[in-house]
Design a protein around this motif. Structure first.
Motif, PDB file in Angstrom:
ATOM      1  N   GLU A   8      46.497   8.976  34.381  1.00  0.00           N
ATOM      2  CA  GLU A   8      46.765   8.999  35.820  1.00  0.00           C
ATOM      3  C   GLU A   8      46.944   7.588  36.372  1.00  0.00           C
ATOM      4  N   LEU A   9      46.183   6.628  35.861  1.00  0.00           N
ATOM      5  CA  LEU A   9      46.346   5.240  36.299  1.00  0.00           C
ATOM      6  C   LEU A   9      47.500   4.564  35.572  1.00  0.00           C
ATOM      7  N   ALA A  10      47.698   4.929  34.315  1.00  0.00           N
ATOM      8  CA  ALA A  10      48.804   4.353  33.554  1.00  0.00           C
ATOM      9  C   ALA A  10      50.149   4.725  34.161  1.00  0.00           C
ATOM     10  N   THR A  15      50.077  -2.270  34.018  1.00  0.00           N
ATOM     11  CA  THR A  15      48.789  -2.603  33.422  1.00  0.00           C
ATOM     12  C   THR A  15      47.721  -2.242  34.448  1.00  0.00           C
ATOM     13  N   PRO A  16      46.978  -1.137  34.220  1.00  0.00           N
ATOM     14  CA  PRO A  16      45.964  -0.727  35.207  1.00  0.00           C
ATOM     15  C   PRO A  16      44.927  -1.819  35.456  1.00  0.00           C
ATOM     16  N   PRO A  17      44.378  -1.867  36.666  1.00  0.00           N
ATOM     17  CA  PRO A  17      43.368  -2.892  36.965  1.00  0.00           C
ATOM     18  C   PRO A  17      42.108  -2.670  36.142  1.00  0.00           C
ATOM     19  N   GLU A  18      41.440  -3.762  35.805  1.00  0.00           N
ATOM     20  CA  GLU A  18      40.151  -3.691  35.126  1.00  0.00           C
ATOM     21  C   GLU A  18      39.124  -3.140  36.102  1.00  0.00           C
ATOM     22  N   LEU A  19      38.250  -2.279  35.640  1.00  0.00           N
ATOM     23  CA  LEU A  19      37.220  -1.728  36.522  1.00  0.00           C
ATOM     24  C   LEU A  19      36.333  -2.825  37.103  1.00  0.00           C
ATOM     25  N   SER A  20      36.176  -3.911  36.372  1.00  0.00           N
ATOM     26  CA  SER A  20      35.344  -5.012  36.869  1.00  0.00           C
ATOM     27  C   SER A  20      35.934  -5.651  38.123  1.00  0.00           C
ATOM     28  N   SER A  21      37.227  -5.429  38.376  1.00  0.00           N
ATOM     29  CA  SER A  21      37.855  -5.980  39.575  1.00  0.00           C
ATOM     30  C   SER A  21      37.922  -4.960  40.711  1.00  0.00           C
ATOM     31  N   THR A  37      30.546  11.445  38.862  1.00  0.00           N
ATOM     32  CA  THR A  37      31.803  10.971  39.435  1.00  0.00           C
ATOM     33  C   THR A  37      31.574   9.580  40.007  1.00  0.00           C
ATOM     34  N   LEU A  38      32.446   8.643  39.623  1.00  0.00           N
ATOM     35  CA  LEU A  38      32.419   7.291  40.159  1.00  0.00           C
ATOM     36  C   LEU A  38      33.698   7.071  40.954  1.00  0.00           C
ATOM     37  N   GLY A  39      33.572   6.509  42.143  1.00  0.00           N
ATOM     38  CA  GLY A  39      34.729   6.214  42.982  1.00  0.00           C
ATOM     39  C   GLY A  39      34.945   4.716  43.080  1.00  0.00           C
ATOM     40  N   PHE A  40      36.178   4.287  42.857  1.00  0.00           N
ATOM     41  CA  PHE A  40      36.541   2.878  42.879  1.00  0.00           C
ATOM     42  C   PHE A  40      37.650   2.652  43.897  1.00  0.00           C
ATOM     43  N   GLU A  41      37.797   1.400  44.331  1.00  0.00           N
ATOM     44  CA  GLU A  41      38.941   1.041  45.164  1.00  0.00           C
ATOM     45  C   GLU A  41      39.474  -0.307  44.694  1.00  0.00           C
ATOM     46  N   THR A  42      40.758  -0.517  44.950  1.00  0.00           N
ATOM     47  CA  THR A  42      41.390  -1.775  44.587  1.00  0.00           C
ATOM     48  C   THR A  42      42.470  -2.118  45.601  1.00  0.00           C
ATOM     49  N   ALA A  43      42.584  -3.399  45.886  1.00  0.00           N
ATOM     50  CA  ALA A  43      43.652  -3.879  46.762  1.00  0.00           C
ATOM     51  C   ALA A  43      44.922  -4.149  45.959  1.00  0.00           C
TER      52      ALA A  43
END
Length: 134
Positions: A8-10, A15-21, A37-43
């Motif tokens: 889904e991210l690919a 190149t999907p963002p690293e979870l650490s970012s 379930t873990l929820g993440f966000e990225t700019a």
């Protein structure tokens, strides 16, 4: 390894963002279905956005990863509210030479931690929205 090969991210990123970012802002433990379930966000905006996203302004992508078949769950100091973004998320196993086919997930932050192993994981929802002022 700090990211996983989620199709889904690919599909959204070259190149999907690293979870650490990606700040972790949501944790849900479902003891009935042995899932987390873990929820993440990225700019970091998608290279290949969904067509319906083009009709509105956005500057943030949120995505939810559901881990199923969870075992060995350990939690300390999980506080409600939006975290400060200092969490570190590590995922290993399942294709990383672990041998048992399970993913090992560890979340550490100031005064809190979460760890477990999971049989599988998938991104179940992605959405974009406008955060703050542009």
């Amino acid at each position: 390894m700090s990211t996983a090969p989620w199709p889904e991210l690919a599909a959204l990123y070259d190149t999907p963002p690293e979870l650490s970012s990606c700040p972790l802002y949501y944790v849900h433990v479902d003891e009935r279905d042995t899932a987390v379930t873990l929820g993440f966000e990225t700019a970091r905006l998608p290279d290949h956005p969904e067509p319906e996203w083009a009709r509105r302004a956005y500057n943030t992508l949120r995505f939810f990863v559901v881990f199923t078949g969870v075992e060995d769950l350990r939690m300390t100091g999980l506080a409600a509210g939006h975290p400060d973004g200092g969490d570190r998320v590590l995922i290993s196993g399942s294709g990383c030479g672990s041998g048992d086919g399970r993913r090992r997930v560890t979340v550490t932050g100031t005064g809190r931690s979460l760890s477990f192993s999971a049989a599988a994981s998938a991104v179940t929802r992605t959405r974009v929205y406008l955060q703050g002022s542009v």
